[in-house]
Structures are given as C-alpha cells and as structure tokens.
Design a protein around this motif. Structure first.
Motif, PDB file in Angstrom:
ATOM      1  N   ASP A 155      -3.689   4.068   4.242  1.00  0.00           N
ATOM      2  CA  ASP A 155      -4.590   3.476   3.245  1.00  0.00           C
ATOM      3  C   ASP A 155      -4.996   2.064   3.661  1.00  0.00           C
ATOM      4  O   ASP A 155      -6.170   1.693   3.592  1.00  0.00           O
ATOM      5  N   TRP A 199       0.857  -1.189   0.000  1.00  0.00           N
ATOM      6  CA  TRP A 199       0.000   0.000   0.000  1.00  0.00           C
ATOM      7  C   TRP A 199       0.892   1.238   0.000  1.00  0.00           C
ATOM      8  O   TRP A 199       1.909   1.268   0.710  1.00  0.00           O
ATOM      9  N   GLU A 218      -8.779   0.829   4.685  1.00  0.00           N
ATOM     10  CA  GLU A 218      -9.442  -0.270   3.982  1.00  0.00           C
ATOM     11  C   GLU A 218      -9.847  -1.387   4.942  1.00  0.00           C
ATOM     12  O   GLU A 218     -10.928  -1.960   4.824  1.00  0.00           O
TER      13      GLU A 218
END
Length: 95
Positions: free
Chosen positions: A22, A17, A26
C-alpha cells in the motif's frame, strides 16, 4: 518526541500502513515513478528511508492523518535513541 508514541523507528513509521504494498503504491502514484514493495521492505530492514523518498512518505502519511512531520523523520534517522533530540539544550543544537 515522546518515546511512548507508537512511532519510534523507521519500521514503526512504515508499519502505519496495513501492507507495505500500500505504501509503495501510494508513493509511486505521488512521485509518478515506480516504487517497489522490495524497496519499502529494505527501508524497514535498514531502518532508513532514502532522502529522495522522505518528503513523499511524509506527504502520503499526512494524507492519512498520521502524526508525522519532518522533525520525526529527522529524529528517526539520527541514529540516536528515541527522545535524545528532546534532551539537547538549544545552545548545543546550534553548535
């Protein structure tokens, strides 16, 4: 697993990532519970993702098309050098 692959550690897996934030975002969305960037940093530092997160890491990674699976996750957490599990004979693995 071929040791020439870019994923030879938990840190390498997390670094797929662009930002650890991030991955945390997620995971939080997928798990429907908070996951902090600090948690993800700690996983990378420790070289270990807690079991309750591993399935979800694999799920969001596959969603990006990353080449990861349960075998890779197990190997990364085995504590053995990269590729060691490939060298185990089938009868040794059953013991």
């Amino acid at each position: 697993m071929d040791c020439m692959e870019p994923i030879s550690s938990v840190r390498d897996l997390i670094n797929l990532w662009p930002k650890r934030a991030d991955l945390a975002a997620e995971l939080a969305q997928e798990m429907r519970r908070p996951v902090s960037v600090d948690q993800v940093h700690k996983w990378a530092q420790a070289g270990s993702i807690p079991p309750k997160f591993q399935f979800f890491v694999l799920k969001v990674a596959k969603g990006h098309g990353f080449s990861v699976d349960a075998d890779l996750m197990l190997e990364l957490h085995s504590g053995l050098p990269c590729g060691s599990l490939d060298a185990v004979a089938p009868h040794e693995a059953a013991e």
